[in-house]
Structures are given as C-alpha cells and as structure tokens.
Design an enzyme around this catalytic site. Structure first.
Site, PDB file in Angstrom:
ATOM      1  N   GLY A   1      42.813  40.190  37.584  1.00  0.00           N
ATOM      2  CA  GLY A   1      43.991  40.839  38.152  1.00  0.00           C
ATOM      3  C   GLY A   1      45.163  39.904  38.338  1.00  0.00           C
ATOM      4  O   GLY A   1      45.744  39.817  39.420  1.00  0.00           O
TER       5      GLY A   1
ATOM      6  N   ILE B   1      48.981  38.487  44.141  1.00  0.00           N
ATOM      7  CA  ILE B   1      48.103  37.404  44.575  1.00  0.00           C
ATOM      8  C   ILE B   1      47.387  36.772  43.384  1.00  0.00           C
ATOM      9  O   ILE B   1      47.207  35.554  43.334  1.00  0.00           O
ATOM     10  CB  ILE B   1      47.091  37.918  45.611  1.00  0.00           C
ATOM     11  CG1 ILE B   1      47.813  38.351  46.891  1.00  0.00           C
ATOM     12  CG2 ILE B   1      46.047  36.850  45.943  1.00  0.00           C
ATOM     13  CD1 ILE B   1      46.907  39.038  47.900  1.00  0.00           C
TER      14      ILE B   1
ATOM     15  N   SER C   1      40.352  42.360  51.856  1.00  0.00           N
ATOM     16  CA  SER C   1      41.497  42.858  52.610  1.00  0.00           C
ATOM     17  C   SER C   1      41.075  42.933  54.071  1.00  0.00           C
ATOM     18  O   SER C   1      39.880  43.034  54.362  1.00  0.00           O
ATOM     19  CB  SER C   1      41.881  44.262  52.121  1.00  0.00           C
ATOM     20  OG  SER C   1      42.791  44.899  52.996  1.00  0.00           O
TER      21      SER C   1
ATOM     22  N   TYR D   1      39.791  53.524  49.788  1.00  0.00           N
ATOM     23  CA  TYR D   1      40.084  52.106  49.594  1.00  0.00           C
ATOM     24  C   TYR D   1      39.290  51.246  50.576  1.00  0.00           C
ATOM     25  O   TYR D   1      38.650  50.263  50.181  1.00  0.00           O
ATOM     26  CB  TYR D   1      41.583  51.868  49.759  1.00  0.00           C
ATOM     27  CG  TYR D   1      41.996  50.423  49.679  1.00  0.00           C
ATOM     28  CD1 TYR D   1      42.084  49.774  48.453  1.00  0.00           C
ATOM     29  CD2 TYR D   1      42.296  49.698  50.830  1.00  0.00           C
ATOM     30  CE1 TYR D   1      42.462  48.443  48.372  1.00  0.00           C
ATOM     31  CE2 TYR D   1      42.675  48.370  50.761  1.00  0.00           C
ATOM     32  CZ  TYR D   1      42.766  47.748  49.533  1.00  0.00           C
ATOM     33  OH  TYR D   1      43.132  46.426  49.462  1.00  0.00           O
TER      34      TYR D   1
END
Length: 281
Positions: free
Chosen positions: A9, A14, A139, A152
């Site tokens: 990613g 990030i 997260s 999520y």
C-alpha cells in the site's frame, strides 16, 4: 548487507512515507501496490529524498494469493533474503450494518484482514531465516470501536487479535511482531474513504442525525492539530524497523496513546461508549 523490507500500500499516505523513510534509514524498500500506474508520487518522493536507488516498485494485490506468493518469491530471488514485512495496505469504509450488504462487509475484511494474514503467512519462512520482523499498520480503530465504522473496526480488531496471538509464537522462532496504531492522518478521511456525504445522508433514514454528527466530528478531527501528516505517522513504523527490539503495540502520537490507554483501562466499556455517543452530536 543491506536489509530488505517489503511494504504494501505504498502509492500514497503512510505507505509511501514508510517506503521513503525505510530507504533513508538504509533499507532496500520493495514498495508494493495494486496498481503500479500510481507509483509516480512515490518515485518522485524517493528522488527528492535521494534514495531512488533503494526504492523498488512491485505490483502486489493483497487480496490475491497468487500475487502475494509471486511478489514474495521475486523479492527473495532478487535479493537473497527478506528481513521485514510492513502490512500497510488497507481500505476505509463508513456505514452502518443495516444499510450495507454482506458483500461490502466481506470486501472490507478481505483487504484489511485476510490480505494481512496471507502476506504474513507467506513471508514467515523467509523472515524466520533472516530473524526478521512483521510490522502491521492497524489503527486506533483496532482497539476502540467507532460509530459508522463497524466493518472497518471489525477488520482492524481482527488484525490486532491475530498479531497479538501470533507474536509469542513467532518470537519463539526469532521473528518479532508489532502493530502500529495511528489516529487521524491529514487528508485521508474523505479522500481514501471516498465519501459522498450528501448521498449518504439522503439514504441514511433513521440514522441520518447520528451520521451527520459523526461526519461533522470526523471532518473536524481530521482537519485539527490532532491529525498527523503521513510522514509523522510513518516515523514510528520506520523506528520499529530499525529498533533492536520492537514493543508489540506502538501508537503514533500522544493523542493515539491517550485514546488507546482509555480503552484498555475501561473494564466495563462505559467510558468508551460515552465518548463514542458524544461523537454523534
């Protein structure tokens, strides 16, 4: 010997900042993304940082087991070793369960959880050989369930449980495991989740007032001093790569540390529920 890290990613945010930061720290960064046509921003950042020779772009789709296997095999064949994996690829999703279908829930889990599991299991034999490490960007939503983020947060909770369970097992074979928990990161809320707020509110029915409160809170948070830049959030990831021994759980800011600490001390859940209710206005 230059160490090699595979990062998922990395086309933005990030992941991009981690790839450049790892290269600056002396690592060879294999920067992967599903669409390598989106690599320009990363390559420009690497050139500006003077580390273009240590950043290599590869295609990797974490939801495709064949793509994962091919990418890992290529890295080992080309470099002779794999010293770390940074699981960063992920996708946000905003909505409440009554108003989206199970296919959407499964899609969120595929990217955010099963993709992490697939890459980790594929890389582990090589990390065991190198005494390497697995770093997963989760997260604060992997610790604190947040309104309109059920799918999520479920995926991120699953990642945290998976990694917390894996960590002592992997450590017994010389592989270190850590999770990195960012809070709000500037520009990512609307851009990455691709929210059409008016359309969502029009379709929200009885949830519309609460959704409006959540959106107002989120936009305020992601635009405030609480939010970090991608580079700030990536710095602890790079720090984990270079540390002699990683802690298991790493927050990227004082705000994130306080948010996570409040949940871990909230034995009956009442404090967290009160705060999340306040987010809805």
């Amino acid at each position: 010997m230059t160490k090699t890290v595979l990062i998922t990613g990395t086309s933005s945010g990030i992941g991009l900042a981690t790839a450049v930061g790892a290269a600056r720290a002396g690592w060879h960064a294999v920067a992967t993304m599903r669409d390598t046509g989106r690599a320009q921003a990363l390559l420009e950042a690497a050139r500006e940082a003077g580390v273009a020779d240590r950043v290599q772009v590869k295609r990797l789709d974490v939801t495709d087991a064949g793509s994962v296997a091919t990418s890992v095999a290529e890295v080992v064949a080309e470099h002779g070793h794999l010293d770390a994996v940074v699981n960063n690829a992920g996708a946000g999703f905003v909505g409440t369960v009554e108003q989206h279908d199970m296919e959407q829930v499964r899609s969120v889990m595929e990217v955010n959880f099963f993709g992490v599991v697939e890459l980790t299991r594929t890389a582990l034999p090589h990390l065991r050989a190198s005494g390497g490490r697995v770093i997963t960007v989760t997260s604060v939503g992997g610790v604190v369930g947040q309104p309109f983020n059920e799918s999520y947060c479920a995926a991120k909770f699953a990642v945290e449980g998976f990694m917390e369970s894996l960590a002592p097992v992997a450590a017994s074979t010389g592989v270190q495991v850590a999770v990195v928990e960012p809070g709000a990161v500037t520009s990512e809320f609307v851009n990455n989740v691709r929210l059409d707020v008016p359309a969502m509110l029009a379709q929200a029915g009885p949830y519309a007032p609460a959704l409006q409160g959540y959106v107002d809170h989120a936009l305020k948070t992601f635009g405030s001093d609480t939010a970090q830049t991608s580079e700030q959030a990536a710095a602890p990831v790079v720090g984990a790569l270079t540390a002699e021994k990683m802690p298991f759980r790493i927050q990227t800011s004082d705000w994130a540390r306080g948010f996570v600490a409040a949940k871990l001390a909230d034995l009956d859940g009442s404090a967290v529920q009160a705060e999340m209710t306040a987010w809805l206005g």
